[in-house]
Motif scaffolding. Sequence first.
Motif, short mmCIF file in Angstrom:
data_model
loop_
_atom_site.label_atom_id
_atom_site.label_comp_id
_atom_site.label_asym_id
_atom_site.label_seq_id
_atom_site.Cartn_x
_atom_site.Cartn_y
_atom_site.Cartn_z
N UNK A 54 0.83 -1.21 0.00
CA UNK A 54 0.00 0.00 0.00
C UNK A 54 0.86 1.26 0.00
N UNK A 55 2.01 1.20 0.67
CA UNK A 55 2.96 2.32 0.63
C UNK A 55 3.40 2.57 -0.81
N UNK A 56 3.75 1.50 -1.51
CA UNK A 56 4.15 1.64 -2.91
C UNK A 56 3.03 2.30 -3.73
N UNK A 57 1.80 1.79 -3.56
CA UNK A 57 0.67 2.30 -4.33
C UNK A 57 0.44 3.79 -4.06
N UNK A 58 0.59 4.19 -2.82
CA UNK A 58 0.28 5.57 -2.43
C UNK A 58 1.36 6.56 -2.85
N UNK A 186 -0.22 6.59 3.88
CA UNK A 186 -0.78 5.73 2.82
C UNK A 186 -2.11 6.29 2.33
N UNK A 187 -3.04 6.51 3.25
CA UNK A 187 -4.37 6.97 2.87
C UNK A 187 -4.32 8.35 2.24
N UNK A 188 -3.49 9.23 2.78
CA UNK A 188 -3.34 10.55 2.20
C UNK A 188 -2.83 10.46 0.76
N UNK A 189 -1.87 9.58 0.53
CA UNK A 189 -1.33 9.40 -0.82
C UNK A 189 -2.35 8.83 -1.79
N UNK A 190 -3.33 8.08 -1.26
CA UNK A 190 -4.37 7.50 -2.10
C UNK A 190 -5.54 8.46 -2.32
N UNK A 191 -5.45 9.66 -1.73
CA UNK A 191 -6.47 10.68 -1.96
C UNK A 191 -7.51 10.81 -0.88
N UNK A 192 -7.29 10.18 0.27
CA UNK A 192 -8.24 10.25 1.38
C UNK A 192 -7.91 11.46 2.26
N UNK A 193 -8.95 12.17 2.74
CA UNK A 193 -8.74 13.25 3.70
C UNK A 193 -8.46 12.62 5.07
N UNK A 194 -7.29 12.90 5.64
CA UNK A 194 -6.84 12.22 6.85
C UNK A 194 -6.63 13.21 7.99
N UNK A 195 -7.17 12.87 9.14
CA UNK A 195 -6.97 13.63 10.37
C UNK A 195 -6.46 12.69 11.45
#
Length: 494
Positions: A54-58, A186-195
Amino acid sequence: MADFDYDLFVIGGGSGGVRAARTSAATGARVALAEESRLGGTCVIRGCVPKKLMVFASSYPQLVDEASHYGWDAQIGAFDWPKFRKKLHSELDRLEEVYRSMLQKSDVEIFDCRARLKDAHTIELADGKTVTAKHILIASGGHPVRPDMPNADLGLVSNDMFLLEKLPKSVLIIGGGYIACEFACILNGLGVDVTIYLRGGQILRGFDSEARGLVAEMIRDSGVEIHTGTNIIEMDLEENVDDLPRGTNSDAAMGAPVSEVSHSSSRLGDNPKSQTRDAAGKRIWVKASNGRTGTFDHVFFATGRKPSTSDMGLEDVGVKLGRGGNIEVDEYSQSSVPSIYAIGDVTGRVELTPVAIREGMAFTETVFKGNKTPVDHELIPSAVFTQPELGTIGMTEEEAMEDREIEVYCTSFRPMQSAFIDKPARTLLKLIVDKESRVILGCHIVADHAGEMIQLVGIAIKAGLTKEQFDSTCAVHPTISEEIVTMRDPVRTG
């Protein structure tokens, strides 16, 4: 040994248990192994491996953005989570079969079920069958935990992150440790808004303060919100909160459109029965300790892990457990019951896959080869796969200065790749040196591929090299890592 069904029975099919089973069987021992979930354990099935993929993908959106600044006509489209998820699960299935094949080729008998202790030499399997073994090795690992609060079952834990059928648009992460920070990136890199909410004053508690400070700065620069000194005190489905207008929240920065998100009960989990309540398509309302409220597609608890020792019959047969539920062992991984040993996360020593593997090999040397081998837990390199990564080995500056005079060599700068396109990304390289002996006590690196760097630096530090021996090594130019051997003057002493 003929009085027992097996010479060794291993409970737990993770990396440590599998390695111990295979190496013990190679000595001619009769070995069996029981795993209630999936062979491969936390690392292969629900930890290191899927997370790194997932790190790679993001990381690709950032790479494409950099490419455009380097003259390429580069752009990136939408991320296809279902496509990636399908390939991810296929890879994990393949790896599980690799583990099964390795055990079978080693003549290890496999029981795909839960096992618990009946006495010091007897194991009871889930189907009611009992078997006996001269030696029992517990390698059952650990599991993520949720906080003790109402509606905590609405939140996800790390196991669930690989099971999402759809990618959420907003996620609140509770916790500031390495799991929280890695998934935030990871999630931020995939386009998710992260807090992120964390109770402490800084992320990555226990790591070098200067290094984790830079990681926090870079994570914030990437768009992740980090709220320190903050904890969650209430949570519920948005539809159950009467005074909250639907689809809104008290802070616009927390908002995101409703996303129909669900998770499956795939065999990836630690337990066939999921502890997460199905909240598919429903957003979660939360209230923080500072009064802040908001709604998210998901709340992800990264608030710690516990050894998987419950309902195994351990205390009934006299195995001593620590306050955290870990099995207490000596330097040879032997528990308070002579016939029972334990390795890996279940002991609460050093919770890293390579450490569990080494403990498994040391167990075989001690028990089946007659070569008493203590486990070396000193100077273990590790990495946090944030973006940028944090690589570390040895003492932090804070630890080292408690009982000795030290010199600190440190540099932080924008690397050539970032500076050329005027990007803010910075790196940090830091050495902690014993002022009297000149031995390097610790090294901390914040940079892309810091995990790769710290593995190699770790060899030199494990060998006890001095600062002058580092300095005598010619630099490779132009590289980030050349700073490791070119820092001539300490930035501070103490």
